[in-house]
Enzyme design. Structure first.
Site, PDB file in Angstrom:
ATOM      1  N   ASP A  22       0.834  -1.193   0.000  1.00 40.06           N
ATOM      2  CA  ASP A  22       0.000   0.000   0.000  1.00 40.06           C
ATOM      3  C   ASP A  22       0.872   1.247   0.000  1.00 40.06           C
ATOM      4  O   ASP A  22       2.027   1.218   0.442  1.00 40.06           O
ATOM      5  CB  ASP A  22      -0.960   0.000   1.179  1.00 40.06           C
ATOM      6  N   GLU A  38       0.005  -0.895   5.739  1.00 38.70           N
ATOM      7  CA  GLU A  38       1.028  -0.377   6.651  1.00 38.70           C
ATOM      8  C   GLU A  38       0.893   1.123   6.796  1.00 38.70           C
ATOM      9  O   GLU A  38       1.144   1.673   7.863  1.00 38.70           O
ATOM     10  CB  GLU A  38       2.424  -0.737   6.138  1.00 38.70           C
ATOM     11  N   HIS A  74       6.683   9.614   0.408  1.00 35.06           N
ATOM     12  CA  HIS A  74       5.472  10.373   0.751  1.00 35.06           C
ATOM     13  C   HIS A  74       5.462  11.761   0.105  1.00 35.06           C
ATOM     14  O   HIS A  74       4.584  12.577   0.430  1.00 35.06           O
ATOM     15  CB  HIS A  74       5.296  10.513   2.271  1.00 35.06           C
TER      16      HIS A  74
END
Length: 377
Positions: A76, A135, A349
């Site tokens: 994920d 996660e 991210h």
């Protein structure tokens, strides 16, 4: 043995959008890569809303050797956000970099490990991949469910490497041998609503909440240890929700987050905050949620094995560290010794997340070196 190009596999994984919780296509890609290598692949969905359902994958290739090596990771990813140069799920190599959401965190590492497993003799020892689709999210029905699944099958690795992006400036400069724990705590202070001109007819909760937060702010939990930085308390939200200028509110709320080392325990920190709050306001309500306890894999055989494999490919001797946020290693360490090692984390991210193509090949070589050393070859 087969040859797998980690860059090609990383591209295919990235091209399967998998914003947390991941299901379906991205697991199809991984299963199709593992099955020809002799892995028995089990996929299952666990959990209900709001924290589920979650898809997980456990792949095991049993070998003749006595040792069992586990690799843990997740498929994920966080949402891509707006402002990418291209499509976050259309992997592109531009210059020396592969761009795409998950390239670093952590589809690139998963691809590198599959390439390493493909280049390792099935006779060397048993290899398992412990891969979740949750996660980056609540992590309630992800790795914890996988551990229960393994327990039911009496599967227990001798050592595990988690492929989180641990490197800082250069691939191989840092290995995580532990993580701080994490707890979030909500404080709700009740009051009595009333007109600001008649305070004697009301009970303002805001001054009480301010006193509670001021008392918490004076707390020093510890000074840290040899391997851990000091535990820290951070206030993350204050909420009253009062849209009127002439009304004393009926309640006031705050939220705080504590990242703590192995001198603390999550439940005890919640109790500490509750004592402080109720000393000020006996009716204050305190609710805490422990995301994970602190853990440490003391430097030893596993960290030395990983460090040697890194040094052989890069010439670097990695720093052993416990810095950073949490990872699913906080659950896996209950099975066996666990360390984390993976790609450079500078773009995880972020917009235009990218990994150096050369680093994917080097990481695959390091993972293969880890397997070779783990199996004593």
């Amino acid at each position: 043995m087969m040859t797998i190009d980690p860059v090609d596999l990383a591209k295919t994984l990235i091209a399967a959008p998998s914003v947390t919780p991941a299901t379906g296509a991205v697991f199809d890609v991984l299963e199709m890569a593992l099955a020809p290598l002799g892995f028995t692949v089990e996929r299952f969905i666990d959990g209900i809303e709001p924290d589920g359902p979650v898809e997980n994958l456990l792949a095991v290739r049993k070998g003749a050797g006595p040792r069992h090596f586990g690799f843990a990771g997740h498929l994920d990813v966080v949402p891509p956000g707006v402002g990418w140069t291209g499509d976050a799920f259309d992997p592109q190599v531009r210059g020396d970099l592969l761009y795409g959401r998950g390239a670093v965190d952590m589809k690139g590492a998963v691809a590198a490990f599959v390439a390493a497993a493909a280049a390792t003799s099935p006779e060397a020892g048993t290899i398992s991949l412990i891969v979740t689709g949750d996660e980056e999210g609540p992590a309630v029905f992800g790795t914890r469910a996988l551990i229960e699944h393994m327990d039911a099958r009496a599967l227990k690795p001798d050592l595990i490497v988690v492929g989180e992006p641990t490197s800082m400036q250069r691939l191989g400069d840092m290995v995580k041998i532990g993580r701080r724990g994490s707890v979030n705590i909500w404080i709700d202070v009740p009051g009595t609503q009333g007109h600001v001109a008649y305070p004697h007819l009301a009970d303002n909760p805001i001054p009480k909440l301010v006193r509670i937060l001021a008392a918490i702010d004076t707390v020093t939990l510890d000074e840290g240890t040899r391997w851990f930085q000091r535990s820290n308390i951070e206030f993350t939200d204050i909420e009253v929700g009062n849209g009127a200028t002439n009304v004393i509110p009926a309640s006031a709320r705050a939220r705080l987050s504590i990242r703590f080392n192995d001198q603390q325990r999550g439940a005890e920190l919640i109790q500490m905050v509750e004592r402080i709050a109720q000393d000020v306001e006996p009716n204050a309500k305190v609710v805490g949620k422990v995301s994970g306890e602190a853990f440490l894999t003391p430097p030893g055989a596993l960290s030395a094995l990983v460090s040697d494999a890194i040094h052989a490919e890069t010439g670097l001797t990695p720093e052993l560290s416990t810095t950073g946020g949490t990872s699913d290693a906080r659950f896996l360490h209950t099975l066996c010794p666990v360390v984390e090692f993976g790609l450079i984390n500078a773009t995880m991210h972020k917009l235009d997340e990218a990994v150096a193509v050369a680093d994917l090949h080097t990481l695959a070589a390091i993972y293969r070196g880890i397997l070779t050393r783990a199996f004593g070859a």
